[in-house]
Write a protein that holds these residues in place. Structure first.
Motif, PDB file in Angstrom:
ATOM      1  N   ILE A  82     -12.388  -8.265  10.327  1.00  0.00           N
ATOM      2  CA  ILE A  82     -11.046  -8.416   9.754  1.00  0.00           C
ATOM      3  C   ILE A  82     -10.004  -8.514  10.861  1.00  0.00           C
ATOM      4  O   ILE A  82     -10.045  -7.744  11.829  1.00  0.00           O
ATOM      5  N   CYS A  83      -9.071  -9.428  10.708  1.00  0.00           N
ATOM      6  CA  CYS A  83      -7.941  -9.548  11.643  1.00  0.00           C
ATOM      7  C   CYS A  83      -7.043  -8.326  11.448  1.00  0.00           C
ATOM      8  O   CYS A  83      -6.612  -8.034  10.331  1.00  0.00           O
ATOM      9  N   SER A  84      -6.753  -7.619  12.528  1.00  0.00           N
ATOM     10  CA  SER A  84      -5.940  -6.406  12.425  1.00  0.00           C
ATOM     11  C   SER A  84      -4.473  -6.724  12.178  1.00  0.00           C
ATOM     12  O   SER A  84      -3.710  -5.855  11.789  1.00  0.00           O
ATOM     13  N   LYS A  85      -4.077  -7.958  12.367  1.00  0.00           N
ATOM     14  CA  LYS A  85      -2.686  -8.329  12.172  1.00  0.00           C
ATOM     15  C   LYS A  85      -2.409  -8.780  10.736  1.00  0.00           C
ATOM     16  O   LYS A  85      -1.481  -8.313  10.098  1.00  0.00           O
ATOM     17  N   CYS A  86      -3.250  -9.713  10.202  1.00  0.00           N
ATOM     18  CA  CYS A  86      -2.964 -10.258   8.871  1.00  0.00           C
ATOM     19  C   CYS A  86      -3.974  -9.824   7.805  1.00  0.00           C
ATOM     20  O   CYS A  86      -3.746 -10.014   6.630  1.00  0.00           O
ATOM     21  N   GLY A  87      -5.121  -9.249   8.209  1.00  0.00           N
ATOM     22  CA  GLY A  87      -6.097  -8.766   7.247  1.00  0.00           C
ATOM     23  C   GLY A  87      -7.101  -9.804   6.778  1.00  0.00           C
ATOM     24  O   GLY A  87      -7.880  -9.551   5.873  1.00  0.00           O
ATOM     25  N   TYR A  88      -7.120 -10.977   7.397  1.00  0.00           N
ATOM     26  CA  TYR A  88      -8.041 -12.047   6.995  1.00  0.00           C
ATOM     27  C   TYR A  88      -9.450 -11.731   7.484  1.00  0.00           C
ATOM     28  O   TYR A  88      -9.649 -11.380   8.648  1.00  0.00           O
TER      29      TYR A  88
ATOM     30  N   THR B  48     -10.188 -15.967  17.761  1.00  0.00           N
ATOM     31  CA  THR B  48      -8.838 -16.249  17.283  1.00  0.00           C
ATOM     32  C   THR B  48      -8.870 -16.325  15.763  1.00  0.00           C
ATOM     33  O   THR B  48      -9.722 -17.007  15.187  1.00  0.00           O
ATOM     34  N   CYS B  49      -7.952 -15.617  15.131  1.00  0.00           N
ATOM     35  CA  CYS B  49      -7.867 -15.613  13.672  1.00  0.00           C
ATOM     36  C   CYS B  49      -7.461 -17.011  13.210  1.00  0.00           C
ATOM     37  O   CYS B  49      -6.476 -17.587  13.692  1.00  0.00           O
ATOM     38  N   SER B  50      -8.227 -17.554  12.257  1.00  0.00           N
ATOM     39  CA  SER B  50      -7.941 -18.901  11.767  1.00  0.00           C
ATOM     40  C   SER B  50      -6.714 -18.940  10.848  1.00  0.00           C
ATOM     41  O   SER B  50      -6.150 -20.001  10.608  1.00  0.00           O
ATOM     42  N   LYS B  51      -6.279 -17.778  10.370  1.00  0.00           N
ATOM     43  CA  LYS B  51      -5.127 -17.742   9.461  1.00  0.00           C
ATOM     44  C   LYS B  51      -3.805 -17.564  10.220  1.00  0.00           C
ATOM     45  O   LYS B  51      -2.868 -18.319  10.025  1.00  0.00           O
ATOM     46  N   CYS B  52      -3.749 -16.548  11.105  1.00  0.00           N
ATOM     47  CA  CYS B  52      -2.477 -16.265  11.790  1.00  0.00           C
ATOM     48  C   CYS B  52      -2.485 -16.666  13.268  1.00  0.00           C
ATOM     49  O   CYS B  52      -1.491 -16.455  13.967  1.00  0.00           O
TER      50      CYS B  52
END
Length: 156
Positions: free
Chosen positions: A103-109, A122-126
């Motif tokens: 899980i991305c700790s910034k956006c939760g994706y 790298t998070c694909s969402k944020c």
């Protein structure tokens, strides 16, 4: 062989057994001593300790890591932390490890499973770049404290 003998009748085998037992006892004592010193230091330094509630049996299915995990004595480490936290009046929180590194700790994706070779992603969402271990530590902190307030994360 007309008259088979048991291994106990061979003196060199007996010497080797004693030597091996001494070596194993010394390694076990060194490991126990290190864990005592480490857990005492952690409990004296921090009021709240948050750990992942990992299932070592599942982790040992990875044959590349199994020996290292078994030698680390994670169970003994946790037991020492538990009783020393009780002694010193500190708090130990065990967090469910599910998806902590996904899980991305910034956006939760949730970006899905990643092999252990991938240390940064790298998070694909944020589009936030994460170090796998630091991201997991932040997620563990968020799971332990829903508001995320009152605790500081120490990273090195």
């Amino acid at each position: 062989v007309l008259c088979p003998r048991s291994l106990e009748s061979f003196t060199n085998w007996q010497k080797a057994q004693k030597s091996k037992a001494k070596y194993q006892a010394k390694a076990a004592n060194q490991r126990r001593d290190y864990l005592h010193k480490l857990t005492t230091h952690l409990v004296k330094q921090y009021d709240v300790i948050i750990i992942e509630d990992l299932k070592t049996k599942n982790l040992q299915k990875n044959h590349h890591l199994a020996k290292s995990i078994a030698n680390a004595s994670w169970r003994m480490f946790r037991q020492m932390l538990e009783y020393k936290c009780e002694w010193y009046g500190k708090k130990l929180i065990a967090v469910d490890p599910k998806n902590t590194s996904r899980i991305c700790s910034k956006c939760g994706y949730n970006s899905g499973a990643k092999p252990l070779e991938i240390r940064e992603w790298t998070c694909s969402k944020c589009q936030t770049k994460h170090d796998r271990d630091i991201n997991a530590a932040v997620n563990i902190l968020h799971k332990a404290t829903p508001t995320g307030q009152g605790l500081a994360m120490v990273t090195s």
